[in-house]
Design an enzyme around this catalytic site. Sequence first.
Site, PDB file in Angstrom:
ATOM      1  N   ASP A  91      -8.056   2.276 -12.496  1.00  0.00           N
ATOM      2  CA  ASP A  91      -6.775   2.510 -12.152  1.00  0.00           C
ATOM      3  C   ASP A  91      -5.901   3.598 -12.689  1.00  0.00           C
ATOM      4  O   ASP A  91      -5.580   3.287 -13.915  1.00  0.00           O
ATOM      5  CB  ASP A  91      -6.009   1.225 -12.028  1.00  0.00           C
ATOM      6  CG  ASP A  91      -5.110   1.069 -10.850  1.00  0.00           C
ATOM      7  OD1 ASP A  91      -4.310   1.982 -10.907  1.00  0.00           O
ATOM      8  OD2 ASP A  91      -4.954   0.139 -10.127  1.00  0.00           O
ATOM      9  N   HIS A  97      -6.365   3.222  -7.193  1.00  0.00           N
ATOM     10  CA  HIS A  97      -5.152   2.307  -7.427  1.00  0.00           C
ATOM     11  C   HIS A  97      -5.621   0.895  -6.626  1.00  0.00           C
ATOM     12  O   HIS A  97      -5.735   0.923  -5.292  1.00  0.00           O
ATOM     13  CB  HIS A  97      -4.141   2.937  -6.945  1.00  0.00           C
ATOM     14  CG  HIS A  97      -2.801   2.137  -7.307  1.00  0.00           C
ATOM     15  ND1 HIS A  97      -2.755   1.335  -8.461  1.00  0.00           N
ATOM     16  CD2 HIS A  97      -1.656   2.062  -6.666  1.00  0.00           C
ATOM     17  CE1 HIS A  97      -1.497   0.717  -8.408  1.00  0.00           C
ATOM     18  NE2 HIS A  97      -0.806   1.356  -7.591  1.00  0.00           N
ATOM     19  N   SER A 132       0.282  -3.184  -6.899  1.00  0.00           N
ATOM     20  CA  SER A 132       1.098  -2.505  -7.529  1.00  0.00           C
ATOM     21  C   SER A 132       2.468  -3.123  -8.026  1.00  0.00           C
ATOM     22  O   SER A 132       2.571  -4.189  -8.407  1.00  0.00           O
ATOM     23  CB  SER A 132       1.197  -1.181  -6.847  1.00  0.00           C
ATOM     24  OG  SER A 132       1.680  -0.147  -7.719  1.00  0.00           O
TER      25      SER A 132
END
Length: 514
Positions: free
Chosen positions: A453, A483, A227
């Site tokens: 995602d 994610h 991320s």
Amino acid sequence: MSNPSRARAAALSASAVLLSSFLAGCGDGNQDVDLGAQKLSWKDCPAPSEAEGGGTSPSPLPGGARWECATMKAPLDWGKPKGDTIGLALVRAKASGAASKRIGSLVFNFGGPGGSGVTTLPAFGTDYAKLRTRYDLVSFDPRGVGRSAPVQCESDEQLDTYFQQDAAPDNPAERTKLIANTKKFNAACEKNSKRMLPHVRTTDAARDMDLMRQVLGDDKLHYFGISYGTELGGVYAHLFPGHVGRAVFDGVVDPTQNSEQGSLGQAKGFQLALDNFADNCTSQVKDCPVGDTAQDVKNKIAKLLKDLGRKPIPGIFPRELTQTAATNGIAQSLYSKDFWEYLTEGLEQAYDGDGRVLMLLSDSMNGRSENGKYSNITAANIAINCADDKPRYTVADVQSKLPEFRAASPVFGDFLAWSMVSCTDWAVPGAADHPDVSAPGSAPILVVGNTGDPATPYEGAKKMVDALGKGVGVELTYKGQGHGAYDSKDKCVQSAVNGYLLDGKVPAAGTVCS
């Protein structure tokens, strides 16, 4: 709506305990010691601080290996490397394999910005058992986060009120209140953390990681970024291309976007994930308990949120489930397909007037423990984003963009559009429109994008590959949900990542795992 990737959230209190630990972590005067030569004192890990989320000390790994913690000194201001220092909290588990096979340390950043690596790595440590055969697994609380000179803003009680407010205002009175609350929150951050706010940029954290590489005794930084951790890794590669070892970016931030574009991309990403949830629920053999068709599921969610905007329902006493809290809870459940069952349960209960499950999900998003204490993930999230991002948006800017955000997502659009005002009155100017991740001369970086995602939409992976430059980024696509990709347990993804990190085998560019 808050979200831990690029949008804004809120923050943690200036408690006496955390304030004292912050002051203890900052040197009182200049230092002449070579910080790259410092020796870390590794000890059994303490229980996580409130800023890290609280809880108990990490349990030993299977086989009995223990997690160890240490504090590394780093300059408060990298522009004055001989000046005051802060303490950065680190955690590690030593490599499990033969010493002759050890490659070095593998440093993890799990994202946010604002997430505590000291608590996250032990929580998911067994997922990386294969990687531990040749690496010491290492993570850290970045500056401003957790035990690393944490940014502090409002108190826990103030945050309960802050998160109950209407974050998607429908009329002038609600807009005025949102802006006033945002200014109040930002003023609290400046009051309680003025010393740290100019020094929590991603470039500062990247320089900390290069110092960490030296202190850990590695010639190259071997890195696993997830991320926001992909943005941090990209900035590191830009600043120190010759120091990049084997690196993996998973759940990739688009480095070409400014904060408005990032928020709009997330509106599309979360809406796609919600669409996929609705399709999945209604395509099961048994009846979907929250709708007869995918469109029916989404219509009922929209009606629930509209109703909550007028009249909240009981949540976790004494708090009520508001429209904002419910939207937060829905977003949190979309981070992993494993959470979809909780979303189904939460919606079923909410339709019957019980908001507890959706509120628990919302609390998880906001870093709130059952005892009412908040971690500082959202305080750090805002501080880092606002220090990084140069644009500052007005109410008029948001209003002009609302149609585009609503078209991108009827559920999440308004919340993500209004999140753009979070930095408007921030005490520190933002650094740039978007990060520079160009890294000519870097070793190959494996960039893994997930087509489903919600938080870092798939298109960002290709943008990261292009921005890193020719011969650096190598894209791998995972056709999945949630994610990130590695923690989906997909064998194809894990084989490719493990093959590169453990054996140096770079997969063919354009590899697809499904």
